[in-house]
Design a protein around this motif. Structure first.
Motif, mmCIF file in Angstrom:
data_model
loop_
_atom_site.group_PDB
_atom_site.id
_atom_site.type_symbol
_atom_site.label_atom_id
_atom_site.label_comp_id
_atom_site.label_asym_id
_atom_site.label_seq_id
_atom_site.Cartn_x
_atom_site.Cartn_y
_atom_site.Cartn_z
ATOM 1 N N GLY A 141 0.755 -1.008 -0.065
ATOM 2 C CA GLY A 141 -0.038 -0.112 -0.051
ATOM 3 C C GLY A 141 0.825 1.252 0.111
ATOM 4 O O GLY A 141 0.219 2.386 0.229
ATOM 5 N N VAL A 142 2.025 1.181 -0.148
ATOM 6 C CA VAL A 142 2.970 2.166 -0.374
ATOM 7 C C VAL A 142 3.486 2.478 -1.382
ATOM 8 O O VAL A 142 4.123 1.814 -2.245
ATOM 9 C CB VAL A 142 4.048 1.988 1.087
ATOM 10 N N ARG A 143 3.534 3.700 -1.837
ATOM 11 C CA ARG A 143 3.584 4.380 -3.421
ATOM 12 C C ARG A 143 4.826 5.289 -3.019
ATOM 13 O O ARG A 143 4.464 6.451 -2.395
ATOM 14 C CB ARG A 143 2.585 4.975 -3.995
ATOM 15 N N LEU A 144 5.892 5.259 -3.617
ATOM 16 C CA LEU A 144 7.009 6.563 -3.721
ATOM 17 C C LEU A 144 7.191 7.009 -4.974
ATOM 18 O O LEU A 144 7.511 6.274 -5.841
ATOM 19 C CB LEU A 144 7.983 5.781 -3.018
ATOM 20 N N ASP A 145 7.153 8.109 -5.193
ATOM 21 C CA ASP A 145 7.457 8.933 -6.363
ATOM 22 C C ASP A 145 8.776 9.616 -6.184
ATOM 23 O O ASP A 145 9.034 10.657 -5.550
ATOM 24 C CB ASP A 145 6.489 9.907 -6.625
ATOM 25 N N ARG A 150 7.717 12.415 -3.371
ATOM 26 C CA ARG A 150 6.570 12.346 -2.447
ATOM 27 C C ARG A 150 6.109 10.816 -2.165
ATOM 28 O O ARG A 150 6.460 9.860 -2.749
ATOM 29 C CB ARG A 150 5.192 12.796 -3.230
ATOM 30 N N VAL A 151 5.675 10.557 -1.071
ATOM 31 C CA VAL A 151 5.281 9.136 -0.702
ATOM 32 C C VAL A 151 3.562 9.104 -0.156
ATOM 33 O O VAL A 151 3.237 10.123 0.589
ATOM 34 C CB VAL A 151 6.075 8.818 0.597
ATOM 35 N N TYR A 152 3.141 8.046 -0.707
ATOM 36 C CA TYR A 152 1.810 7.863 -0.275
ATOM 37 C C TYR A 152 1.679 6.375 0.503
ATOM 38 O O TYR A 152 2.120 5.684 -0.054
ATOM 39 C CB TYR A 152 0.616 7.853 -1.405
ATOM 40 N N SER A 153 0.599 6.363 1.535
ATOM 41 C CA SER A 153 0.418 5.458 2.243
ATOM 42 C C SER A 153 -1.242 4.841 2.241
ATOM 43 O O SER A 153 -1.803 5.817 2.827
ATOM 44 C CB SER A 153 0.949 5.418 3.791
ATOM 45 N N ALA A 154 -1.369 4.078 1.546
ATOM 46 C CA ALA A 154 -3.037 3.943 1.616
ATOM 47 C C ALA A 154 -3.604 4.918 0.870
ATOM 48 O O ALA A 154 -4.768 5.346 1.169
ATOM 49 C CB ALA A 154 -3.772 3.449 2.910
ATOM 50 N N GLY A 155 -2.978 5.505 -0.311
ATOM 51 C CA GLY A 155 -3.580 6.561 -0.886
ATOM 52 C C GLY A 155 -3.466 7.948 -0.299
ATOM 53 O O GLY A 155 -3.703 8.916 -0.806
ATOM 54 N N VAL A 156 -2.939 8.134 0.772
ATOM 55 C CA VAL A 156 -2.804 9.545 1.635
ATOM 56 C C VAL A 156 -1.400 9.854 1.483
ATOM 57 O O VAL A 156 -0.373 9.020 1.812
ATOM 58 C CB VAL A 156 -3.359 9.269 3.186
ATOM 59 N N GLU A 157 -1.056 11.146 1.170
ATOM 60 C CA GLU A 157 0.263 11.590 1.423
ATOM 61 C C GLU A 157 0.984 11.889 2.439
ATOM 62 O O GLU A 157 0.352 12.135 3.338
ATOM 63 C CB GLU A 157 0.451 13.039 0.416
ATOM 64 N N ASP A 213 -0.131 1.308 9.359
ATOM 65 C CA ASP A 213 -0.579 -0.224 9.208
ATOM 66 C C ASP A 213 -0.104 -0.710 7.640
ATOM 67 O O ASP A 213 0.323 -1.782 7.605
ATOM 68 C CB ASP A 213 -2.048 -0.472 9.130
ATOM 69 N N ALA A 214 -0.091 0.396 6.818
ATOM 70 C CA ALA A 214 0.501 0.065 5.397
ATOM 71 C C ALA A 214 2.120 -0.266 5.258
ATOM 72 O O ALA A 214 2.535 -0.665 4.173
ATOM 73 C CB ALA A 214 -0.042 0.929 4.156
ATOM 74 N N SER A 215 2.691 -0.061 6.085
ATOM 75 C CA SER A 215 4.084 0.185 6.269
ATOM 76 C C SER A 215 4.771 -1.414 5.909
ATOM 77 O O SER A 215 4.315 -2.287 6.435
ATOM 78 C CB SER A 215 4.938 0.264 7.646
ATOM 79 N N PRO A 216 5.474 -1.429 4.695
ATOM 80 C CA PRO A 216 6.015 -2.702 4.099
ATOM 81 C C PRO A 216 7.187 -3.200 4.870
ATOM 82 O O PRO A 216 7.953 -3.855 4.646
ATOM 83 C CB PRO A 216 6.301 -2.419 2.864
ATOM 84 N N ILE A 217 7.702 -2.387 5.881
ATOM 85 C CA ILE A 217 9.150 -2.603 6.465
ATOM 86 C C ILE A 217 9.317 -3.538 7.409
ATOM 87 O O ILE A 217 8.359 -3.630 8.452
ATOM 88 C CB ILE A 217 9.813 -1.315 6.896
ATOM 89 N N ARG A 218 9.860 -4.815 7.332
ATOM 90 C CA ARG A 218 10.239 -5.759 8.246
ATOM 91 C C ARG A 218 11.447 -5.768 8.952
ATOM 92 O O ARG A 218 12.527 -5.295 8.119
ATOM 93 C CB ARG A 218 9.846 -7.025 7.460
ATOM 94 N N THR A 219 11.641 -5.941 10.056
ATOM 95 C CA THR A 219 12.880 -6.025 10.827
ATOM 96 C C THR A 219 13.481 -7.505 10.414
ATOM 97 O O THR A 219 12.549 -8.735 10.891
ATOM 98 C CB THR A 219 12.811 -5.859 12.307
ATOM 99 N N VAL A 220 14.419 -7.749 10.243
ATOM 100 C CA VAL A 220 15.292 -9.089 10.085
ATOM 101 C C VAL A 220 16.156 -9.045 11.366
ATOM 102 O O VAL A 220 17.245 -8.423 11.482
ATOM 103 C CB VAL A 220 15.823 -9.225 8.971
ATOM 104 N N ARG A 221 15.692 -10.087 12.371
ATOM 105 C CA ARG A 221 16.519 -9.721 13.775
ATOM 106 C C ARG A 221 17.875 -10.249 13.539
ATOM 107 O O ARG A 221 18.406 -11.179 12.691
ATOM 108 C CB ARG A 221 15.866 -10.839 14.643
ATOM 109 N N GLY A 222 18.851 -9.299 13.977
ATOM 110 C CA GLY A 222 20.283 -9.659 14.138
ATOM 111 C C GLY A 222 20.922 -9.191 12.734
ATOM 112 O O GLY A 222 22.178 -9.208 12.646
ATOM 113 N N VAL A 223 20.128 -8.771 11.848
ATOM 114 C CA VAL A 223 20.871 -8.220 10.573
ATOM 115 C C VAL A 223 20.373 -6.866 10.228
ATOM 116 O O VAL A 223 21.153 -5.958 10.017
ATOM 117 C CB VAL A 223 20.323 -9.496 9.374
ATOM 118 N N GLY A 224 19.151 -6.517 9.885
ATOM 119 C CA GLY A 224 18.628 -5.241 9.556
ATOM 120 C C GLY A 224 17.402 -5.202 9.116
ATOM 121 O O GLY A 224 16.215 -5.559 9.723
#
Length: 236
Positions: A141-145, A150-157, A213-224
């Motif tokens: 749900g995240v769009r990056l221009d 500009r960044v949009y999350s679930a259609g909201v800037e 809630d739209a954040s696609p960022i995931r933590t990989v424990r011990g790495v990044g």
């Protein structure tokens, strides 16, 4: 206070220790930047609002309004001018609070003026974006221009600082790839891991909070960190 004629753009330098402010001004003017100096919080805040500099070098410990409060007020007003904090001690609390308030970087006194200039250049490059990057990239749900920054999350800037934008753009450039904290520190901030990876963690937390809630960022424990989800890119 003082102002030098802008060349590459005007940088606002704020420090109540005049020798430090004058030294920073000397090095920045040598590099072709215009510089305006202030020595207290009230004057600095007024100058930032009036002059619209391209970057602010901001001492945390100022008389009157401190640097953290100046940054907080500017961000609340929608002013996302890059801010590099100066701190008189290696205090992680100061650094973390400053970054959480929307600061882009920090440097601890005593510092090398050349390093400070290099840090400012790095912060300013983030506002330009990578010239060869895909114009539009979407993960979940995240769009990056990249072109419009500009960044949009679930259609909201969403309003991101230049550093936050660059961090997200870096992660979204390779969906599914795990970036180590050291790698992100080097590619986004432009300096070595010895500066400490806590900076990366704080900025990731800030970006996640803004994306919701739209954040696609995931933590990989011990790495990044990585971004996960359906990815696509386009030229329009």
């Amino acid at each position: 206070m003082g102002t030098d004629t802008p060349g590459k753009g005007l940088v606002l330098v704020v420090d109540d220790e005049r020798p430090i402010a004058d030294l920073v001004r000397l090095y920045l003017t040598r590099e072709g930047f215009g510089v305006h100096t202030e020595y207290d919080g009230e004057s600095a805040l007024a100058a930032a609002r009036r002059m619209r500099p391209i970057a602010i070098v901001l001492d945390i410990g100022l008389p009157g309004i401190d640097g953290l409060e100046i940054c907080r007020r500017l961000r609340e007003e929608g002013d996302w001018t890059p801010v590099l904090f100066l701190t008189a001690r290696d205090d992680e609390v100061d650094r973390v609070v400053g970054l959480e308030l929307g600061g882009d970087d920090y440097i601890t006194k005593p510092f090398s003026p050349r390093e400070l200039v290099a840090r400012i250049r790095t912060v300013l490059r983030r506002t330009e974006g990578p010239p060869s990057a895909d114009k539009i990239r979407q993960v979940g749900g995240v769009r990056l221009d990249n072109e419009q920054r500009r960044v949009y999350s679930a259609g909201v800037e969403i309003a991101l600082t230049p550093t936050e934008f660059e961090l997200l753009a870096r992660l979204m450039s390779r969906p599914g790839r795990v970036f180590s904290r050291e790698e992100l520190l080097a590619s986004v901030w432009g300096y070595a891991a010895l500066a400490g990876t806590r900076t990366v963690d704080v900025h990731v937390a800030q970006v996640r909070g803004k994306l919701g809630d739209a954040s696609p960022i995931r933590t990989v424990r011990g790495v990044g960190y990585s971004v996960e989800g359906g990815a696509e890119s386009a030229e329009s």
